[in-house]
Design a protein around this motif. Structure first.
Motif, PDB file in Angstrom:
ATOM      1  N   SER A   1     -13.792  -9.585  -8.085  1.00  0.00           N
ATOM      2  CA  SER A   1     -12.742  -8.996  -7.156  1.00  0.00           C
ATOM      3  C   SER A   1     -11.524  -8.135  -6.850  1.00  0.00           C
ATOM      4  CB  SER A   1     -12.310 -10.066  -6.044  1.00  0.00           C
ATOM      5  OG  SER A   1     -12.051  -9.971  -4.732  1.00  0.00           O
TER       6      SER A   1
ATOM      7  N   PHE B   1      -2.153  -8.617   4.344  1.00  0.00           N
ATOM      8  CA  PHE B   1      -1.598 -10.218   4.690  1.00  0.00           C
ATOM      9  C   PHE B   1      -2.327 -11.211   4.074  1.00  0.00           C
ATOM     10  CE2 PHE B   1      -6.170  -7.149   4.360  1.00  0.00           C
ATOM     11  CZ  PHE B   1      -6.533  -8.538   3.347  1.00  0.00           C
TER      12      PHE B   1
ATOM     13  N   ASN C   1      -6.692 -17.376   6.435  1.00  0.00           N
ATOM     14  CA  ASN C   1      -5.976 -18.428   6.003  1.00  0.00           C
ATOM     15  C   ASN C   1      -4.635 -18.157   6.907  1.00  0.00           C
ATOM     16  OD1 ASN C   1      -8.302 -19.264   4.700  1.00  0.00           O
ATOM     17  ND2 ASN C   1      -8.337 -18.655   2.838  1.00  0.00           N
TER      18      ASN C   1
ATOM     19  N   GLY D   1      -2.852 -11.421  -8.023  1.00  0.00           N
ATOM     20  CA  GLY D   1      -3.246 -10.684  -8.657  1.00  0.00           C
ATOM     21  C   GLY D   1      -4.543  -9.466  -8.621  1.00  0.00           C
ATOM     22  N   GLU D   2      -4.568  -8.209  -8.715  1.00  0.00           N
ATOM     23  CA  GLU D   2      -5.747  -7.370  -8.719  1.00  0.00           C
ATOM     24  C   GLU D   2      -5.448  -7.272 -10.152  1.00  0.00           C
ATOM     25  OE1 GLU D   2      -7.479  -5.796  -6.702  1.00  0.00           O
ATOM     26  OE2 GLU D   2      -8.300  -4.373  -8.775  1.00  0.00           O
TER      27      GLU D   2
ATOM     28  N   SER E   1     -12.959  -6.062  -1.880  1.00  0.00           N
ATOM     29  CA  SER E   1     -12.173  -6.544  -1.198  1.00  0.00           C
ATOM     30  C   SER E   1     -12.071  -4.972   0.412  1.00  0.00           C
ATOM     31  CB  SER E   1     -10.813  -6.891  -1.341  1.00  0.00           C
ATOM     32  OG  SER E   1     -10.798  -7.967  -1.579  1.00  0.00           O
TER      33      SER E   1
ATOM     34  N   HIS F   1     -12.267  -5.347   4.063  1.00  0.00           N
ATOM     35  CA  HIS F   1     -11.616  -5.827   5.396  1.00  0.00           C
ATOM     36  C   HIS F   1     -11.733  -4.734   6.561  1.00  0.00           C
ATOM     37  CE1 HIS F   1     -10.392  -8.900   2.771  1.00  0.00           C
ATOM     38  NE2 HIS F   1      -9.544  -8.281   1.879  1.00  0.00           N
TER      39      HIS F   1
ATOM     40  N   GLY G   1      -5.937 -15.646  -0.133  1.00  0.00           N
ATOM     41  CA  GLY G   1      -4.517 -15.609  -0.082  1.00  0.00           C
ATOM     42  C   GLY G   1      -3.666 -15.880   0.097  1.00  0.00           C
TER      43      GLY G   1
END
Ligand code: SAH
Length: 352
Positions: A197, A111, A296, A165-166, A220, A222, A340
């Motif tokens: 995050s 997503f 979003n 990015g992570e 995160s 979800h 996102g």
């Protein structure tokens, strides 16, 4: 470069020891964008440095301002042509900067717009820090932006690693940047004003707990179960929900800091009341807070945001179960600056 690398670099040019401190202060306390402004350096040295080095590795490509003039998104080009985005949000007393840790992202969340372009490369510590210095310079400049000058804050007060990015997938560089940003001799922001995050790379959460810096952690999540979470967040295959939560429990035990769980609500996908109950059960006993993010919009995505009513209902279930829950204020959606929505080169076209 960190301070020792800078000192070595200047020593190799035959410069006296005190030069490194001078250059460092111009960069981290005065936020200058070029060597020429470093007025206590000999002119010849400034010229030489400008030829072989830079203190501002990001080139602004486009800058977009939200209608309310409280959200600014910048698209930067890196020296090798890659592009990244960063977002500044003005609140009453906070100036929160959302920065990127990679050009693109390899995590593949279904997503998220950043995932669509894949990962180009990790950012260097300098490229991560430079995003903060760019906006620190911007906020400190008395000339910009003229129409908000009276109430305009003059520094970055909070940083969230929630851009592209992570961050835990670029662990070493991110932590070098975090040390620089929190070092009182460098940027000097309190670690408690910074939040990282992550998609939930469990072993890296453990590593983070051992760093001894009070950086806030957001995860995160979800979805409360593996079937659903794997559909949304594919790395869940490697680090399933219970493993991530176990790492979070260890993080809280070590740092005593309240962890945030992010949950983007998607209509008909992960917003059923049963899932709120399941989530509350999973999080029971963890010092935490849930931040619900109304999804979003992103291009070519089948997912739709949950309605305000259903979002509130989901939040109420969590609160009744004793889990502190907030709904994230959506910012900069019309300029694609929301969670996102950040992208690589494609956003040049999207934001014009
Ligand atoms: N890779 C890190 C950092 C990105 S932070 C992480 O996954 O946490 C960006 C946050 O926005 C994450 O919580 C992410 O899951 C969420 N997000 C991604 N796409 C979104 C969308 N379309 N709407 C709302 N939130 C989204």
């Amino acid at each position: 470069m960190d301070f020792d690398q800078l000192a070595q670099f200047l020593a190799d040019l035959g410069e006296p020891h005190f030069r490194a401190r001078q250059v460092w202060e111009w960069m981290y306390k005065r936020y200058v964008s070029d060597f020429d402004a470093m007025s206590n350096l000999p002119k010849a040295l400034r010229t030489k440095l400008a030829d072989i080095a830079t203190v501002a590795p990001l080139t602004l490509v486009t800058e977009v301002v939200s209608r309310d003039r409280d959200t600014f998104k910048a698209l930067f080009q890196l020296p090798d042509g890659q592009t990244i985005e960063a977002v500044l949000m003005l609140y009453d007393e906070r100036r929160t900067l959302c920065i990127s840790s990679q050009a693109g992202c390899a995590m593949g969340c279904t997503f998220c717009a950043t995932a669509q372009g894949g990962l180009a490369r990790n950012l260097t510590p300098g490229e991560i820090v430079a995003q903060v210095l760019y906006f620190a310079r911007y906020l400190a400049d008395p000339a910009l932006p003229p129409d908000t000058a009276a109430e305009r804050p003059t520094t970055v007060t909070n940083i969230v690693l929630m851009g592209m990015g992570e961050p835990l997938h670029n662990y070493a560089n991110v932590w070098k940047a975090l040390r620089r940003l929190t070092d009182v001799d460098a940027f000097g922001l309190g670690a408690r004003h910074i939040t990282l995050s992550t998609v939930g790379l469990a072993p890296m959460i453990d590593r983070m707990a051992d760093e001894g810096l009070q950086i806030g952690l957001a995860v995160s999540l979800h979805a409360p179960n593996d079937d659903l979470r794997t559909q949304l967040v594919p790395v869940n295959k490697g680090y399933p929900v219970d493993e991530v939560l176990a790492a979070v429990r260890r993080y809280v035990a070590k740092t005593n800091r309240r962890v945030t769980f992010e949950y983007a609500l998607m209509a008909g996908i992960n917003d059923a009341p049963e899932l709120a109950h399941a989530l509350a059960e999973k999080l029971h006993g963890i010092l935490c807070h849930v931040n619900l993010i109304p999804l979003n919009p992103i291009p070519n995505s089948p997912f739709q945001p949950t309605s305000d009513e259903e979002t509130e209902h989901f939040a109420q279930i969590l609160r009744k179960a004793g889990i502190p829950t907030t709904v994230r204020l959506r910012r900069g959606i019309e300029i694609n600056a929301g969670c996102g929505q950040l992208r690589r080169a494609a956003s040049i076209a999207a934001s014009q």
